[in-house]
Write a protein that holds these residues in place. Structure first.
Motif, PDB file in Angstrom:
ATOM      1  N   ALA A   1       0.839  -1.205   0.000  1.00  0.00           N
ATOM      2  CA  ALA A   1       0.000   0.000   0.000  1.00  0.00           C
ATOM      3  C   ALA A   1       0.872   1.252   0.000  1.00  0.00           C
ATOM      4  CB  ALA A   1      -0.930  -0.006   1.210  1.00  0.00           C
ATOM      5  N   ALA A   2       1.941   1.232   0.766  1.00  0.00           N
ATOM      6  CA  ALA A   2       2.861   2.376   0.804  1.00  0.00           C
ATOM      7  C   ALA A   2       3.843   2.321  -0.363  1.00  0.00           C
ATOM      8  CB  ALA A   2       3.622   2.399   2.133  1.00  0.00           C
ATOM      9  N   TRP A   3       4.404   1.162  -0.619  1.00  0.00           N
ATOM     10  CA  TRP A   3       5.437   1.043  -1.641  1.00  0.00           C
ATOM     11  C   TRP A   3       4.952   1.463  -3.027  1.00  0.00           C
ATOM     12  CZ3 TRP A   3       7.226  -4.502   0.057  1.00  0.00           C
ATOM     13  CH2 TRP A   3       7.956  -4.404   1.258  1.00  0.00           C
ATOM     14  N   LEU A   4       3.660   1.266  -3.305  1.00  0.00           N
ATOM     15  CA  LEU A   4       3.162   1.616  -4.630  1.00  0.00           C
ATOM     16  C   LEU A   4       3.264   3.106  -4.939  1.00  0.00           C
ATOM     17  CD1 LEU A   4       0.098  -0.749  -5.141  1.00  0.00           C
ATOM     18  CD2 LEU A   4       2.214  -0.693  -6.486  1.00  0.00           C
ATOM     19  N   ALA A   5       3.464   3.939  -3.930  1.00  0.00           N
ATOM     20  CA  ALA A   5       3.714   5.359  -4.186  1.00  0.00           C
ATOM     21  C   ALA A   5       5.016   5.530  -4.972  1.00  0.00           C
ATOM     22  CB  ALA A   5       3.770   6.140  -2.876  1.00  0.00           C
ATOM     23  N   SER A   6       5.888   4.533  -4.898  1.00  0.00           N
ATOM     24  CA  SER A   6       7.118   4.470  -5.684  1.00  0.00           C
ATOM     25  C   SER A   6       7.131   3.105  -6.367  1.00  0.00           C
ATOM     26  CB  SER A   6       8.345   4.628  -4.780  1.00  0.00           C
ATOM     27  OG  SER A   6       9.527   4.400  -5.516  1.00  0.00           O
ATOM     28  N   PRO A   7       6.528   2.991  -7.541  1.00  0.00           N
ATOM     29  CA  PRO A   7       6.370   1.674  -8.163  1.00  0.00           C
ATOM     30  C   PRO A   7       7.665   0.887  -8.343  1.00  0.00           C
ATOM     31  CG  PRO A   7       5.012   3.276  -9.302  1.00  0.00           C
ATOM     32  CD  PRO A   7       5.880   4.034  -8.325  1.00  0.00           C
ATOM     33  N   GLU A   8       8.767   1.557  -8.629  1.00  0.00           N
ATOM     34  CA  GLU A   8      10.022   0.812  -8.804  1.00  0.00           C
ATOM     35  C   GLU A   8      10.480   0.221  -7.482  1.00  0.00           C
ATOM     36  OE1 GLU A   8      12.480  -1.225 -10.998  1.00  0.00           O
ATOM     37  OE2 GLU A   8      10.977   0.123 -11.841  1.00  0.00           O
ATOM     38  N   LEU A   9      10.371   0.978  -6.399  1.00  0.00           N
ATOM     39  CA  LEU A   9      10.670   0.436  -5.074  1.00  0.00           C
ATOM     40  C   LEU A   9       9.741  -0.734  -4.778  1.00  0.00           C
ATOM     41  CD1 LEU A   9      12.102   0.557  -2.286  1.00  0.00           C
ATOM     42  CD2 LEU A   9      10.218   2.027  -1.565  1.00  0.00           C
ATOM     43  N   ALA A  10       8.464  -0.557  -5.072  1.00  0.00           N
ATOM     44  CA  ALA A  10       7.492  -1.628  -4.832  1.00  0.00           C
ATOM     45  C   ALA A  10       7.874  -2.901  -5.582  1.00  0.00           C
ATOM     46  CB  ALA A  10       6.091  -1.174  -5.245  1.00  0.00           C
ATOM     47  N   SER A  11       8.259  -2.743  -6.836  1.00  0.00           N
ATOM     48  CA  SER A  11       8.629  -3.900  -7.644  1.00  0.00           C
ATOM     49  C   SER A  11       9.835  -4.628  -7.061  1.00  0.00           C
ATOM     50  CB  SER A  11       8.929  -3.454  -9.078  1.00  0.00           C
ATOM     51  OG  SER A  11       9.385  -4.548  -9.848  1.00  0.00           O
ATOM     52  N   ARG A  12      10.852  -3.872  -6.761  1.00  0.00           N
ATOM     53  CA  ARG A  12      12.078  -4.501  -6.255  1.00  0.00           C
ATOM     54  C   ARG A  12      11.877  -5.089  -4.863  1.00  0.00           C
ATOM     55  NH1 ARG A  12      16.957  -2.247  -9.313  1.00  0.00           N
ATOM     56  NH2 ARG A  12      15.956  -1.364 -11.140  1.00  0.00           N
ATOM     57  N   ALA A  13      11.150  -4.377  -4.012  1.00  0.00           N
ATOM     58  CA  ALA A  13      10.910  -4.880  -2.659  1.00  0.00           C
ATOM     59  C   ALA A  13      10.074  -6.146  -2.692  1.00  0.00           C
ATOM     60  CB  ALA A  13      10.238  -3.803  -1.801  1.00  0.00           C
ATOM     61  N   GLN A  14       9.037  -6.169  -3.517  1.00  0.00           N
ATOM     62  CA  GLN A  14       8.196  -7.367  -3.536  1.00  0.00           C
ATOM     63  C   GLN A  14       8.944  -8.563  -4.112  1.00  0.00           C
ATOM     64  OE1 GLN A  14       6.268  -9.492  -5.573  1.00  0.00           O
ATOM     65  NE2 GLN A  14       6.828  -8.681  -7.566  1.00  0.00           N
ATOM     66  N   HIS A  15       9.851  -8.337  -5.056  1.00  0.00           N
ATOM     67  CA  HIS A  15      10.667  -9.445  -5.578  1.00  0.00           C
ATOM     68  C   HIS A  15      11.620  -9.968  -4.503  1.00  0.00           C
ATOM     69  CE1 HIS A  15       9.382  -9.826  -9.700  1.00  0.00           C
ATOM     70  NE2 HIS A  15       9.450  -8.519  -9.861  1.00  0.00           N
ATOM     71  N   LEU A  16      12.245  -9.054  -3.768  1.00  0.00           N
ATOM     72  CA  LEU A  16      13.106  -9.482  -2.670  1.00  0.00           C
ATOM     73  C   LEU A  16      12.292 -10.242  -1.630  1.00  0.00           C
ATOM     74  CD1 LEU A  16      15.820  -9.595  -1.197  1.00  0.00           C
ATOM     75  CD2 LEU A  16      15.288  -7.324  -0.239  1.00  0.00           C
TER      76      LEU A  16
ATOM     77  N   THR B   1      12.833  -6.033   8.300  1.00  0.00           N
ATOM     78  CA  THR B   1      13.027  -4.737   8.958  1.00  0.00           C
ATOM     79  C   THR B   1      12.420  -3.645   8.087  1.00  0.00           C
ATOM     80  OG1 THR B   1      14.959  -5.449  10.212  1.00  0.00           O
ATOM     81  CG2 THR B   1      14.771  -3.085   9.762  1.00  0.00           C
ATOM     82  N   LEU B   2      12.661  -3.709   6.772  1.00  0.00           N
ATOM     83  CA  LEU B   2      12.034  -2.769   5.845  1.00  0.00           C
ATOM     84  C   LEU B   2      10.514  -2.859   5.956  1.00  0.00           C
ATOM     85  CD1 LEU B   2      11.913  -0.801   3.408  1.00  0.00           C
ATOM     86  CD2 LEU B   2      12.173  -2.835   1.929  1.00  0.00           C
ATOM     87  N   VAL B   3       9.989  -4.058   5.990  1.00  0.00           N
ATOM     88  CA  VAL B   3       8.542  -4.239   6.118  1.00  0.00           C
ATOM     89  C   VAL B   3       8.046  -3.613   7.419  1.00  0.00           C
ATOM     90  CG1 VAL B   3       6.708  -5.972   6.454  1.00  0.00           C
ATOM     91  CG2 VAL B   3       8.422  -6.298   4.651  1.00  0.00           C
TER      92      VAL B   3
END
Length: 189
Positions: A36-51, A160-162
């Motif tokens: 919900a928060a990460w989607l404000a920065s889609p590239e961060l969201a993409s990389r974080a969800q893959h990790l 920790t990021l989560v």
């Protein structure tokens, strides 16, 4: 109330929809709360969800040990949603309910299993001391192997990021779910 809400899919831009769709079609089967928060920065969201997908489903550690590290991380950060989401996963993975209760209470559990004990100590030491001493590092490598130790650091770093995302953006528990973690004061120096 959350500072950032999950946007409705139809309100997402093309890149947000692409990331959202990739996430829900993966092994999670749904969007994790921090998205919900990460989607404000889609590239961060993409990389974080893959990790997240990798450290949740693709490491050499058995699920019970991964979930133990995640719960210790949730406890450290007083991350109620993270605790809520992973307590049941830990139980499904076979983690002893008494160990989970001790971690929730902020008490060092008594471990019969050497791997659980080293995962707990390693994770706590990373959080509290921001590093791991030579003796514990050597014990972890001997017991788990170098690959698992590297993956453990990745699991703890990701969760920790989560936890930070959930806490900073005040992403609360689902409606009707009460916090299961007592809020503990920070450890004394």
């Amino acid at each position: 109330m959350s500072r950032l809400e999950m946007p409705a899919r139809e309100a997402m831009n093309a890149r947000q929809r692409e990331v959202y769709d990739a996430t829900v079609s993966g092994p999670r089967g749904k969007a994790p709360a921090p998205l919900a928060a990460w989607l404000a920065s889609p590239e961060l969201a993409s990389r974080a969800q893959h990790l997240g997908e990798l450290v949740r489903y693709g490491t050499s550690l058995p699920a019970s040990l991964s979930e133990l590290a995640i719960l210790v991380t949730a406890r450290h950060w007083n991350a109620h949603y993270e605790w809520y989401a992973h307590k049941n996963e830990a139980l499904k993975a076979g983690l002893n309910p008494g160990l989970i209760d001790a971690i929730a209470a902020g008490v060092a559990p008594g471990f019969g299993d050497a791997a659980e004990r080293v995962i707990y100590r390693f994770t706590v030491q990373m959080h509290e001391q921001k590093r791991v001493d030579d003796a514990l590092y050597a014990e972890a490598v001997e017991l788990l192997g170098t690959t698992a130790v590297v993956e453990l650091v990745g699991i703890v770093g990701y969760y920790t990021l989560v936890a930070m995302t959930l806490n900073v953006f005040d992403i609360g528990l689902p409606p009707g779910v009460a916090p299961d973690l007592p809020v503990l004061p920070p450890p004394k120096p």
